[in-house]
Every structure is written in structure tokens, then in C-alpha cells.
Design an enzyme around this catalytic site. Structure first.
Site, PDB file in Angstrom:
ATOM      1  N   ASP A  97       1.552   4.647 -10.896  1.00  0.00           N
ATOM      2  CA  ASP A  97       0.284   4.180 -10.337  1.00  0.00           C
ATOM      3  C   ASP A  97      -0.853   4.212 -11.360  1.00  0.00           C
ATOM      4  O   ASP A  97      -0.818   4.970 -12.330  1.00  0.00           O
ATOM      5  CB  ASP A  97      -0.132   5.071  -9.163  1.00  0.00           C
ATOM      6  CG  ASP A  97       0.668   4.813  -7.901  1.00  0.00           C
ATOM      7  OD1 ASP A  97       1.674   4.083  -7.972  1.00  0.00           O
ATOM      8  OD2 ASP A  97       0.298   5.360  -6.847  1.00  0.00           O
ATOM      9  N   HIS A 148      -2.575  -1.915  -6.291  1.00  0.00           N
ATOM     10  CA  HIS A 148      -3.126  -0.584  -6.038  1.00  0.00           C
ATOM     11  C   HIS A 148      -4.652  -0.657  -5.930  1.00  0.00           C
ATOM     12  O   HIS A 148      -5.350   0.297  -6.261  1.00  0.00           O
ATOM     13  CB  HIS A 148      -2.711   0.371  -7.164  1.00  0.00           C
ATOM     14  CG  HIS A 148      -2.802   1.828  -6.822  1.00  0.00           C
ATOM     15  ND1 HIS A 148      -2.403   2.343  -5.602  1.00  0.00           N
ATOM     16  CD2 HIS A 148      -3.240   2.896  -7.545  1.00  0.00           C
ATOM     17  CE1 HIS A 148      -2.586   3.658  -5.596  1.00  0.00           C
ATOM     18  NE2 HIS A 148      -3.106   4.016  -6.762  1.00  0.00           N
ATOM     19  N   HIS A 152      -9.600   1.475  -7.227  1.00  0.00           N
ATOM     20  CA  HIS A 152      -9.063   2.750  -6.755  1.00  0.00           C
ATOM     21  C   HIS A 152     -10.038   3.503  -5.843  1.00  0.00           C
ATOM     22  O   HIS A 152     -10.275   4.703  -6.015  1.00  0.00           O
ATOM     23  CB  HIS A 152      -8.684   3.630  -7.953  1.00  0.00           C
ATOM     24  CG  HIS A 152      -7.638   4.667  -7.632  1.00  0.00           C
ATOM     25  ND1 HIS A 152      -7.928   5.861  -7.012  1.00  0.00           N
ATOM     26  CD2 HIS A 152      -6.309   4.694  -7.861  1.00  0.00           C
ATOM     27  CE1 HIS A 152      -6.828   6.580  -6.870  1.00  0.00           C
ATOM     28  NE2 HIS A 152      -5.823   5.887  -7.372  1.00  0.00           N
ATOM     29  N   HIS A 242       2.330   8.636 -12.585  1.00  0.00           N
ATOM     30  CA  HIS A 242       1.151   7.873 -13.001  1.00  0.00           C
ATOM     31  C   HIS A 242       1.236   7.499 -14.480  1.00  0.00           C
ATOM     32  O   HIS A 242       1.746   8.276 -15.287  1.00  0.00           O
ATOM     33  CB  HIS A 242      -0.128   8.677 -12.757  1.00  0.00           C
ATOM     34  CG  HIS A 242      -0.394   8.958 -11.308  1.00  0.00           C
ATOM     35  ND1 HIS A 242       0.244   9.974 -10.628  1.00  0.00           N
ATOM     36  CD2 HIS A 242      -1.215   8.345 -10.408  1.00  0.00           C
ATOM     37  CE1 HIS A 242      -0.172   9.976  -9.366  1.00  0.00           C
ATOM     38  NE2 HIS A 242      -1.053   8.996  -9.204  1.00  0.00           N
TER      39      HIS A 242
END
Length: 277
Positions: A97, A148, A152, A242
């Protein structure tokens, strides 16, 4: 992306993140416990929310039902994110991510290429806009590029219009760079709400959460990350890691360690394919 926020602020945001339970998708993914008002499916990871801005032949051949997506139809509106694969033996999915980040994503891509493994990258639009070449590299290597959001944010604190902008802007960018819109979506912090599920479906995306959280964003040490992945390995597992959002050098080193171990243990590292619905 603000990469140097304190752990205290991360935890505070995580505590405020809403989440829903899980539901199955065409027999490919299975749900976890909970319903619309249930607790988060997993600890909410990642860096703190940011102010939205305007968008500026692998080693294991694909298993049945896996491989490059084949133009599925619009998915149903779900009430919870999907959590894991089902009915495919020792298959696992690696997901990353918050990127792409030129400091860490290239090393992750090189390691995956070395072992001929495909993974999923849930990208943030503002990061991808600054590094479109890495997005192209992901697609050319056969990885799945997921959405995503753009910046964020914590979706549960945004208006419906703002949620749409966050999701749609990133889908537009992925389509522009990779030639196809993303088919998968992951909410920042695992904070899902009705608007995210409805708008995700409208934009042609299925919501995917995770089964094993490495918590690598806390920088717990390479060995700890490796132990979490290997200890949580199992049929159908979706691993969350990540490639951006802070110092991800531990995540890079950990992948080099656990990936060959998983393969030697007989796990199939693959990516899900969306079935036409």
C-alpha cells in the site's frame, strides 16, 4: 504524502476509523466476521490522513481463476471488504500500500521479478502522479494495480462527493498510465463506510482488505516483519505490507527474506482475478 507523522497521531486516526465486516465474491474470496456495524477486519495501518488535493512467465503459473483480469462487469455493492482467497490450495496474495515511492518500490519490484512472483499494489494517486514510470513497471510486470485513494484520507470523515473525488481521480490516473482502470479498491486505514462500498462498485472496483497485517509501518524490525508473514502464512491469506508512507527499508529487506521461504514451503504467490458478475 506526509511520511513523518508521529505514531501517536497514527493510533488516534486508527481508533477513529470505521470498518465493516466481510462478504464473499463469486467464490473467489471469503469473508471475515462482522456486519455493517461490526469492528475493523484488521488493525488499521498506514500513515496519517492527509488533506485531499486535486488530482493533478513468472515462477508459478496462474492458478485456475487467477491471472490478468478479463474485463469483468460492474461488481455488486458490498457491505464489507473481502478478506482472503478461498478454495485454491496453498495460494497467498502479497499486497503493498501507499506507493509508489522511488526509494522502496523499485527494490520490491526487483525482488518480485527475481522470484517471478506477482503481487498487488494499492497506489495513492498523488504518489503515482509523481512517479508514473513505476506504475508502468508494475503493470508491465503483471502486477495488479489497485486504488488506494488520491491522498490517503480517512474516508469516514469525508463527504460523499469528496470520497468520489479521491477514488475517481486515482482510477482516472491509473487508466491514463496503465491503459485500464483498477478493479480493486482498499480504503486507507481499513476505514470503510457505505459511501466507499457504493462508489467503489460504481467505479467498477471490489473492496479488498487483508488477513495478515505486518504492521511494517510501525518499523518493528525486519525480523519481526518476517516472523509475522511466515507465522501467518496459510491457504487463502492476503498479506498487507507497505512500499511508501515512511521508512520502508525494513519492508524491503523482509520481502527478500520471507518470499523465497514461502515459495520453498510450497505456497503459490498469486493475484486474484475478478470473475464476471
Amino acid at each position: 504524502m506526509k511520511k513523518d507523522q508521529s505514531l501517536t497521531r497514527r493510533k488516534a486516526l486508527m481508533a477513529g476509523a470505521g470498518a465493516l465486516g466481510a462478504a464473499a465474491a463469486a467464490g473467489l474470496l471469503t469473508p471475515g466476521p462482522g456486519g455493517e456495524a461490526g469492528p475493523p477486519a484488521a488493525p488499521a495501518p498506514g500513515p496519517p490522513a492527509r488533506r485531499p488535493r486535486e488530482p493533478s512467465a513468472y515462477r508459478l503459473q496462474p492458478l485456475a481463476g487467477h491471472g490478468p483480469p478479463a474485463a469483468p462487469g460492474r461488481p455488486p455493492v458490498r457491505r464489507a471488504p473481502l478478506l482472503r482467497l478461498s478454495g485454491l490450495g496453498r495460494a497467498m496474495v502479497l499486497t503493498f500500500d501507499d506507493g509508489p515511492d522511488p526509494r522502496y518500490t523499485p527494490d520490491i519490484l526487483r525482488t518480485l521479478r527475481e522470484y517471478d512472483v506477482r503481487a498487488m499494489f494499492f497506489v495513492c494517486g498523488e504518489m503515482a502522479a509523481g512517479h508514473p514510470g513505476l506504475l508502468t513497471e508494475m503493470a508491465e510486470d503483471g502486477h495488479v494495480v489497485g486504488n488506494h485513494t488520491w491522498s490517503h484520507p480517512l474516508l469516514t470523515r469525508l463527504s460523499r462527493a469528496a470520497v468520489r473525488t479521491e477514488m475517481e481521480s486515482t482510477s482516472d490516473l491509473v487508466e491514463e498510465v496503465c491503459g485500464a482502470r483498477p478493479l480493486w479498491f482498499r480504503a486507507p486505514y481499513g476505514a470503510w463506510n457505505r459511501a466507499a462500498f457504493q462508489l467503489g462498485a460504481e467505479l467498477g472496483m471490489e473492496p479488498l482488505a487483508w488477513t495478515v497485517d505486518t504492521l511494517d509501518w510501525t518499523e518493528p524490525g525486519t525480523r519481526t516483519i518476517v516472523d509475522r508473514v511466515e507465522g501467518g502464512a496459510g491457504p487463502g491469506v492476503v498479506v498487507l505490507a507497505h512500499d511508501a508512507g515512511g521508512d520502508r527499508s525494513q519492508s524491503v529487506r523482509a520481502l527478500r527474506d520471507y518470499l523465497p521461504h514461502l515459495l520453498d514451503a510450497g505456497y503459490h504467490l498469486t493475484v486474484p482475478r475478478r470473475h464476471q458478475v
